[in-house]
Design a protein around this motif. Structure first.
Motif, mmCIF file in Angstrom:
data_model
loop_
_atom_site.group_PDB
_atom_site.id
_atom_site.type_symbol
_atom_site.label_atom_id
_atom_site.label_comp_id
_atom_site.label_asym_id
_atom_site.label_seq_id
_atom_site.Cartn_x
_atom_site.Cartn_y
_atom_site.Cartn_z
ATOM 1 N N ILE A 1 147.771 47.881 113.153
ATOM 2 C CA ILE A 1 147.703 48.694 111.658
ATOM 3 C C ILE A 1 146.497 49.432 111.446
ATOM 4 N N THR A 2 146.747 50.748 110.974
ATOM 5 C CA THR A 2 145.615 51.430 110.394
ATOM 6 C C THR A 2 145.468 51.821 108.995
ATOM 7 N N ASP B 1 151.532 51.130 114.608
ATOM 8 C CA ASP B 1 152.929 50.742 114.212
ATOM 9 C C ASP B 1 153.019 50.824 112.664
ATOM 10 N N LEU B 2 152.095 50.739 111.877
ATOM 11 C CA LEU B 2 151.952 51.157 110.608
ATOM 12 C C LEU B 2 150.402 51.630 110.117
ATOM 13 N N THR B 3 150.623 52.691 109.416
ATOM 14 C CA THR B 3 149.443 53.357 108.511
ATOM 15 C C THR B 3 149.471 53.422 107.283
ATOM 16 N N LEU B 4 148.530 52.638 106.491
ATOM 17 C CA LEU B 4 148.541 52.693 105.223
ATOM 18 C C LEU B 4 147.305 53.502 104.586
ATOM 19 N N ILE B 5 147.982 54.518 103.908
ATOM 20 C CA ILE B 5 146.983 55.601 103.356
ATOM 21 C C ILE B 5 146.746 55.255 101.990
ATOM 22 N N CYS C 1 153.984 55.901 108.155
ATOM 23 C CA CYS C 1 153.059 55.616 107.237
ATOM 24 C C CYS C 1 153.557 55.434 105.530
ATOM 25 N N VAL C 2 152.547 54.407 105.092
ATOM 26 C CA VAL C 2 152.835 54.148 103.529
ATOM 27 C C VAL C 2 151.910 54.436 102.842
ATOM 28 N N VAL D 1 153.254 45.565 104.604
ATOM 29 C CA VAL D 1 153.198 44.959 106.086
ATOM 30 C C VAL D 1 154.433 43.845 106.310
ATOM 31 N N SER D 2 154.825 43.159 105.050
ATOM 32 C CA SER D 2 155.966 42.320 105.381
ATOM 33 C C SER D 2 156.819 43.086 105.660
#
Ligand code: T5A
Length: 209
Positions: free
Chosen positions: A7-8, A129-133, A180-181, A200-201
């Motif tokens: 996760i970033t 796998d997932l990027t939270l901006i 991205c979220v 994330v969930s």
């Protein structure tokens, strides 16, 4: 053993990335999911040296600056991120490839394909796998950074530059919706934390079970 998730957190100065990275690791820990928080530039002795160097003296040549960030990342992926993922630990990185795409790509106009090629050499196949901006107006982020303490030379750039960088992150969120979220970083800390956890969930916890 199941591989860890990567996760970033990305976004402008003072968006809340470091704070939320720690909170996310604590939440994962409560579910007995081992999580490692790391950062860029940094995360390794070489990376921390590069961080100190870059944040102090800006290289004259944009390509020099790009290659320093990329060199620190190569070390980070090889010696920290990949081994942790292999042993089932989730990795949470405070900044990663999107910061390079935005800060070096957008600010200096360095060719996106050149930057992507460097990513392929240093990161593939371990893309996040997932990027939270975390998004908020540049003025608010810089003010938070200012209140927290000394501004780095990046924080201290002109507001228009920060707004241009913000646009860069928004573009990435639009271009890569599967990875991205976008999260409103101007909300109170606890609301941002809830939004991070929901993302994330929805994206990772269901498939990790
Ligand atoms: N860089 C980096 C590149 O140019 N290319 C690259 O490839 C990479 C990887 C690194 C610099 O390097 C550049 C980008 C950067 O300019 P940095 O210090 O790692 O510098 O990055 P910053 O974004 O400058 O770090 P900050 O610490 O300023 O921002 P964070 O981590 O987003 O924010 P955080 O969590 O430390 O919070 C800042 C303050 O705001 C408060 C916190 O308590 C703290 O005081 N806060 C909130 N207050 C109210 N409401 C909220 N929701 C809040 N969230 C946090």
């Amino acid at each position: 053993m199941q591989r860890g998730k990567f996760i970033t957190f990305e976004g402008g100065e003072g968006a809340g990335k470091s704070t939320q990275a720690k909170r996310l690791a604590e939440r994962l820990g409560r579910l007995n999911i081992p999580a490692l928080v790391t950062r860029e530039p940094g995360g390794t002795p070489v990376g921390e040296d590069v961080r100190a160097l870059i944040l102090k003296d800006r290289p004259t040549d944009p390509v020099t600056e790009l290659l320093l960030f990329v060199a620190a990342r190569a070390e980070h992926v090889t010696s920290v991120i990949r081994p942790a993922l292999d042993e089932g630990t989730w990795v949470i990185s405070d900044r990663f490839i999107d910061s390079t795409r935005v800060y070096q790509g957008k600010r200096y106009g360095l060719e996106p394909e050149f930057i992507r090629q460097l990513e392929r050499y240093t990161v593939a196949p371990d893309y996040p796998d997932l990027t939270l901006i975390l998004d908020l107006p540049a003025s608010a982020g810089v003010e938070r950074a200012r209140q927290r303490g000394a501004l780095s030379r990046y924080d201290a750039e002109r507001l228009e530059t920060h707004e241009r960088l913000r646009e860069g992150f928004l573009e990435i969120a639009t271009e890569e919706p599967e990875r991205c979220v976008l999260i409103d970083g101007s909300l109170p800390l606890s609301s941002v934390e809830t939004a991070v956890w929901q993302a994330v969930s929805a994206h990772l916890l269901a498939e990790a079970k």
